[in-house]
Design an enzyme around this catalytic site. Structure first.
Site, short mmCIF file in Angstrom:
data_model
loop_
_atom_site.label_atom_id
_atom_site.label_comp_id
_atom_site.label_asym_id
_atom_site.label_seq_id
_atom_site.Cartn_x
_atom_site.Cartn_y
_atom_site.Cartn_z
N LYS A 267 1.05 4.05 -3.22
CA LYS A 267 0.93 5.41 -2.58
C LYS A 267 1.79 6.25 -2.98
O LYS A 267 1.51 7.51 -3.58
CB LYS A 267 0.35 5.31 -1.51
CG LYS A 267 -0.98 4.77 -1.15
CD LYS A 267 -2.15 5.35 -1.99
CE LYS A 267 -2.62 6.57 -1.05
NZ LYS A 267 -4.00 7.21 -1.82
N TYR B 101 1.07 -1.30 0.01
CA TYR B 101 -0.10 -0.10 0.02
C TYR B 101 0.74 1.26 -0.07
O TYR B 101 0.67 2.35 -0.84
CB TYR B 101 -0.64 -0.13 1.30
CG TYR B 101 -1.79 1.42 1.54
CD1 TYR B 101 -2.90 1.47 0.83
CD2 TYR B 101 -1.06 2.27 2.12
CE1 TYR B 101 -3.63 2.76 0.79
CE2 TYR B 101 -1.97 3.43 2.71
CZ TYR B 101 -3.21 3.65 1.64
OH TYR B 101 -3.91 4.89 1.73
#
Length: 592
Positions: A388, A384
């Protein structure tokens, strides 16, 4: 007409609620029951309310169906009892089968997830087995109509009655969900296996769930009750509801209720729960689309002059371990959104990033946008944060690129820490659930470790201010900029969530264990998840990334946002306690 909707959990809530109706002089009570009060594994073909008895309580294989049957009987037994004001209580029950449609998260979304995990590569049971389904819109309408049918104007015709409620069609489950396979690009199941093997597997996973519950919780891919629901015919007539309509008992018209609704099909429904939404400010309307679908994005962004890209996947819990999905949404989706902005002549793009693009386990004290670099991509321990960071850099790199109309694309990114407040389901609600399970009885990490939080209202305000700061009126001051957004306070997690322990009636953690032990446990659970993924799916208590977020100081200054976006925060303490009210209620519903 005043109507109150309450979601009750289990039979224990039903009796007090009927008592409340009596004490508060509320004359009407409609209970949302289920067809499982009469179905327990024996075939039922076109059953009706008069001839099909309750399934014996002692033979129910799941506690849900048993308690729903008990609650239904209590509600019907309360019909006709006197109220405090001298009137009588009029009750009725509605018995829906499986429910589908917008916001429904119990049925088709679960099937969807199992298809993606490859757990629906086989068929089992009689291929001619039939069942009913009901669209959430039809079910809502039935509740409103039932409320009207409990009034003196309708002669209390629904008083003390039970009604089966569905779309009026009998369907074969494997055929009915075919659009789900097509939408996801999967082949329909063709391998047939005996039902008894599936039933044994479901029994084993249920027992495994109970045995492992003190350590971690996972969701069995099928329960015994679900096996019967898929493999055994259970269809019901809705003549009673239709007859009520014709006699103005339930004043519904045949065009809206009692027939299959072609527009409310699984193929339509799957679009609802495959959305990882980005939203466009477009004449003050909000429209959603899957960020991986270029055509859908292109269509909804037509005419927009600003896009807030808040789509993301893999932030917490189980989602953190699904790498392919994380990358397709966080990186692939961002790439498509940037391209759509260029093609649709949209001059402003605000991206909701995260402080994790710079934090990876090393301490950061009062970091700012200019001096703290991106954390090296190859060193991120969770996909993640890595994706990101890639998306964050893509959005900033797109700043100043030309759009179709000849103007330039202006972009900025906002980097919030943990988010809390009304509607937020990723952080405090998950902590609350783990507290209630007794899994937060220990503390770890540096006792002086600090972090930031941001209330959802402050984050929304920051997005709006960033949109304004990307206009010519503000000299495009936010163009190409990154901003840390938080409530302006550095807090220790365990001290900050003390009100949550108090609210839940639990003692704050006092047992301190070394961080290395927690990190090893988190690592073990992540690898265990990968090993067991083909069979069962469980949510790790903590992931490695979450261990670092709790144990290591990482705080950020918001001077840049205050100076350029005029982002001010004054209400943190009041907002936190208000948020804990909703967290407590949500946690109760989850664990109930």
């Amino acid at each position: 007409m005043s109507i109150v909707s309450v979601e009750l959990v289990g039979c224990d809530s039903s009796c007090p609620f009927s008592s409340i109706c009596k004490q508060r002089n509320i004359p009407r009570l409609i209970y949302t029951s289920t067809v499982n009060v009469v179905f327990g594994g024996n075939p039922i073909e076109e059953g009706d309310e008069e001839t099909v008895p309750y399934f014996p309580l002692e033979k129910q294989v799941n506690h849900y169906s048993r308690t729903k049957a008990m609650a239904e009987q209590m509600i019907l037994a309360a019909n006709g009892t006197p109220l405090k004001g001298g009137d009588k209580l009029h009750t009725c029950v509605l018995r829906p089968p499986g429910i589908y449609g917008p916001e429904e998260q119990k049925h088709l979304p679960r099937v969807l997830k199992n298809i993606q995990r490859g757990l629906f590569n086989f068929k089992f049971g009689n291929p001619k087995t039939q069942m009913n389904w009901v669209h959430v819109g039809n079910l809502v309408q039935a509740h409103l109509l039932a409320a009207e049918a409990l009034t003196p104007e309708k002669g209390y015709i629904a008083s003390g009655q039970a009604y089966y409620i569905h779309d009026g069609e009998k369907v074969i489950f494997s055929e009915w969900i075919t659009p789900l396979f097509e939408k996801l690009g999967y082949s329909k199941p063709w391998i047939c296996i005996p039902v008894f093997l599936v039933y044994i597997a479901a029994t084993v996973t249920e027992c495994l769930h109970l045995a492992l519950k003190p350590v971690f919780s996972f969701t069995p891919f099928l329960t015994r009750n679900e096996v019967w629901n898929i493999t055994v015919t259970h269809t019901f007539r809705i003549d009673k509801a239709r007859d009520a309509a014709s006699r103005n008992q339930l004043p519904c018209d045949r065009g809206k209720y009692g027939h299959g609704v072609t527009l409310r099909s699984p193929s339509k429904a799957v679009q609802q729960f495959s959305q990882f939404s980005t939203f466009c400010v477009k004449n003050q309307q909000i429209e959603n689309a899957d960020v991986r679908d270029y055509d859908a994005l292109f269509a909804i962004c037509e005419g927009a002059d600003c896009v807030f890209h808040a789509a993301a996947y893999g932030m917490s819990g189980l989602e953190q371990l699904q790498k392919e999905k994380i990358e397709s949404i966080n990186v692939g989706g961002t790439k498509l959104i940037i391209e759509v902005c260029k093609q649709q002549n949209i001059p402003r793009l605000i991206y909701t990033s995260t402080v994790n693009v710079v934090f990876g386990g090393n301490p950061i004290e009062d970091g700012d946008e200019e001096t703290v670099p991106y954390f090296p991509l190859e060193k991120h321990i969770d996909h993640y944060s890595k994706t990101k960071s890639i998306a964050d850099q893509m959005v900033l790199a797109a700043n100043g690129t030309p759009v179709a109309g000849g103007d330039k694309l202006r972009t900025c990114v906002l980097r919030p820490p943990g988010i809390y407040g009304p509607g937020e389901q990723r952080h405090l609600p998950r902590v609350a659930v783990n507290i209630q399970k007794g899994l937060f009885r220990f503390r770890f990490g540096d006792p002086s470790a600090k972090m930031n939080w941001v209330h959802v209202q402050n984050l929304v305000q920051a997005h709006i201010l960033a949109a304004v700061a990307l206009t010519s009126e503000r000299n495009y001051i936010a163009s190409g900029q990154a901003y840390y957004i938080n409530d302006g306070k550095n807090v220790n997690l365990f001290e900050w969530i003390t009100p949550l322990f108090e609210k839940l009636g639990c003692s704050p953690p006092w047992i301190r264990i070394p961080t290395c032990f927690v990190y090893v446990a988190a690592t073990t659970m992540e690898y265990l998840h990968l090993a067991l993924k083909p069979v069962i799916e469980f949510t790790p208590l903590l992931t490695r990334n979450e261990v670092w977020n709790i144990a290591v100081t990482h705080t950020f200054r918001i001077d840049k946002a205050r100076n350029q976006l005029v982002h001010l925060s004054q209400k943190q303490d009041k907002s936190l306690h208000k948020s804990l009210e909703s967290v407590h209620l949500t946690a109760c519903m989850i664990t109930g």
